[in-house]
Motif scaffolding. Structure first.
Motif, PDB file in Angstrom:
ATOM      1  N   ASP A 254       1.223  -1.045   0.023  1.00  0.00           N
ATOM      2  CA  ASP A 254      -0.272   0.186  -0.279  1.00  0.00           C
ATOM      3  C   ASP A 254       0.577   1.128  -0.705  1.00  0.00           C
ATOM      4  O   ASP A 254       2.623   1.429   0.240  1.00  0.00           O
ATOM      5  CB  ASP A 254      -1.236   0.203   0.790  1.00  0.00           C
ATOM      6  CG  ASP A 254      -1.093  -0.251   2.106  1.00  0.00           C
ATOM      7  OD1 ASP A 254       1.035   0.101   2.919  1.00  0.00           O
ATOM      8  OD2 ASP A 254      -1.163   0.099   3.173  1.00  0.00           O
ATOM      9  N   GLU A 255       0.083   2.296   0.182  1.00  0.00           N
ATOM     10  CA  GLU A 255       1.045   3.485   0.144  1.00  0.00           C
ATOM     11  C   GLU A 255       2.253   4.237   1.425  1.00  0.00           C
ATOM     12  O   GLU A 255       2.743   4.815   1.011  1.00  0.00           O
ATOM     13  CB  GLU A 255       0.440   4.809  -0.619  1.00  0.00           C
ATOM     14  CG  GLU A 255      -0.866   5.147   0.437  1.00  0.00           C
ATOM     15  CD  GLU A 255      -2.188   4.256   0.662  1.00  0.00           C
ATOM     16  OE1 GLU A 255      -2.724   4.140   1.152  1.00  0.00           O
ATOM     17  OE2 GLU A 255      -2.170   3.081  -0.007  1.00  0.00           O
ATOM     18  N   ARG A 256       1.663   3.243   1.640  1.00  0.00           N
ATOM     19  CA  ARG A 256       2.366   3.928   4.028  1.00  0.00           C
ATOM     20  C   ARG A 256       3.698   3.154   3.113  1.00  0.00           C
ATOM     21  O   ARG A 256       4.667   3.452   3.821  1.00  0.00           O
ATOM     22  CB  ARG A 256       2.296   3.068   4.634  1.00  0.00           C
ATOM     23  CG  ARG A 256       0.478   4.168   4.727  1.00  0.00           C
ATOM     24  CD  ARG A 256      -0.484   3.499   6.012  1.00  0.00           C
ATOM     25  NE  ARG A 256      -0.642   2.425   5.916  1.00  0.00           N
ATOM     26  CZ  ARG A 256      -0.958   1.398   6.901  1.00  0.00           C
ATOM     27  NH1 ARG A 256      -0.509   1.762   7.906  1.00  0.00           N
ATOM     28  NH2 ARG A 256      -1.030  -0.102   6.492  1.00  0.00           N
ATOM     29  N   MET A 257       3.959   1.366   2.634  1.00  0.00           N
ATOM     30  CA  MET A 257       5.070   0.772   3.054  1.00  0.00           C
ATOM     31  C   MET A 257       6.341   1.321   2.230  1.00  0.00           C
ATOM     32  O   MET A 257       7.024   0.857   1.991  1.00  0.00           O
ATOM     33  CB  MET A 257       4.637  -0.740   2.484  1.00  0.00           C
ATOM     34  CG  MET A 257       3.794  -1.257   3.135  1.00  0.00           C
ATOM     35  SD  MET A 257       2.855  -3.116   2.328  1.00  0.00           S
ATOM     36  CE  MET A 257       2.251  -3.237   4.101  1.00  0.00           C
ATOM     37  N   ILE A 258       6.049   1.349   0.431  1.00  0.00           N
ATOM     38  CA  ILE A 258       7.582   2.129  -0.087  1.00  0.00           C
ATOM     39  C   ILE A 258       8.593   2.921   0.678  1.00  0.00           C
ATOM     40  O   ILE A 258       9.301   3.013   0.030  1.00  0.00           O
ATOM     41  CB  ILE A 258       6.974   2.273  -1.203  1.00  0.00           C
ATOM     42  CG1 ILE A 258       6.293   0.780  -1.667  1.00  0.00           C
ATOM     43  CG2 ILE A 258       7.854   3.055  -2.436  1.00  0.00           C
ATOM     44  CD1 ILE A 258       7.099  -0.078  -2.180  1.00  0.00           C
ATOM     45  N   PRO A 259       7.298   4.527   1.256  1.00  0.00           N
ATOM     46  CA  PRO A 259       8.125   5.569   1.880  1.00  0.00           C
ATOM     47  C   PRO A 259       8.824   4.625   2.573  1.00  0.00           C
ATOM     48  O   PRO A 259      10.055   5.175   3.982  1.00  0.00           O
ATOM     49  CB  PRO A 259       7.238   6.357   1.757  1.00  0.00           C
ATOM     50  CG  PRO A 259       6.264   6.513   1.200  1.00  0.00           C
ATOM     51  CD  PRO A 259       6.079   4.820   1.152  1.00  0.00           C
ATOM     52  N   ASN A 260       8.511   3.720   3.494  1.00  0.00           N
ATOM     53  CA  ASN A 260       9.352   3.320   4.856  1.00  0.00           C
ATOM     54  C   ASN A 260      10.385   2.276   4.216  1.00  0.00           C
ATOM     55  O   ASN A 260      10.738   2.445   5.183  1.00  0.00           O
ATOM     56  CB  ASN A 260       7.787   2.103   5.628  1.00  0.00           C
ATOM     57  CG  ASN A 260       8.731   1.789   6.870  1.00  0.00           C
ATOM     58  OD1 ASN A 260       9.098   2.755   7.398  1.00  0.00           O
ATOM     59  ND2 ASN A 260       9.139   0.481   7.084  1.00  0.00           N
ATOM     60  N   ILE A 261       9.583   1.650   3.416  1.00  0.00           N
ATOM     61  CA  ILE A 261      11.397   0.638   2.484  1.00  0.00           C
ATOM     62  C   ILE A 261      12.501   1.334   2.178  1.00  0.00           C
ATOM     63  O   ILE A 261      13.726   1.872   2.279  1.00  0.00           O
ATOM     64  CB  ILE A 261      10.675  -0.410   1.696  1.00  0.00           C
ATOM     65  CG1 ILE A 261       9.532  -0.848   2.306  1.00  0.00           C
ATOM     66  CG2 ILE A 261      11.668  -0.813   1.231  1.00  0.00           C
ATOM     67  CD1 ILE A 261       9.124  -1.938   1.363  1.00  0.00           C
TER      68      ILE A 261
END
Length: 179
Positions: free
Chosen positions: A158-165
């Motif tokens: 989802d849209e939150r996971m990629i920035p965290n990765i």
């Protein structure tokens, strides 16, 4: 310290082969019913055969219902496979800092990293290249068939996971600005 934890559960869409398997199982149950009622020495066991075959078909058909749970905790990503909401197994576990690359499936990076001898683990519910990402990393899941191998994992974050990765490995996460 603030701990980051995100999770997403996606249901895998049924494939055409799944529908063929379901039809075959239902046909097999009807065949067992007909045979158990028409063959003399099986008539005594007919209730057991009918109930057993119906239960077995139900067990196998519901076993085709699969969900994938993506969990991102700090710099670790885990993917679990949930079968029919009765069995869970870890199929991928990786450290974001060890990723070779993380990018969208519809990019040139995917063509470069999708080598013929590399094991591909597809945990995406659909084949939508605009929503699916891939990771190339070593699989650290303890009971996975590919433990210790470098695999290409396809998933739909989802849209939150990629920035965290990206926060933990910015040079290896290729993001085009769109999500």
């Amino acid at each position: 310290m603030d701990t980051t934890f995100m999770e997403k559960i996606v249901k895998r869409k049924k494939q055409p082969i799944d529908n063929i398997k379901i039809a075959g199982l239902i046909l097999a149950v009807f065949l067992i019913i007909i045979l158990s009622l028409s063959i003399k020495f099986l008539v005594a066991f007919a209730p057991i055969l009918i109930i057993g075959s119906a239960w077995g078909a139900w067990w196998l058909i519901t076993g085709m219902n699969m969900e994938y749970e993506y969990s991102v905790t700090e710099n670790f990503i885990d993917i679990d496979c949930i079968i029919a909401q009765r069995k869970r197994s870890r199929v991928f576990s990786g450290d974001v800092k060890e990723f070779e690359i993380c990018a969208r499936v519809n990019t040139d990076f995917f063509r470069d990293y999708n080598k013929p001898n590399r094991k591909v683990l597809n945990f995406a519910p659909t084949d939508d290249p605009k929503r699916n990402y891939f990771i190339v990393s070593k699989n650290n899941a303890k009971k996975a068939k590919t433990k210790g191998e470098t695999v290409l994992v396809i998933f739909e974050p989802d849209e939150r996971m990629i920035p965290n990765i990206r926060k933990y490995n910015p040079s290896k996460v290729k993001v085009d600005g769109l999500f």
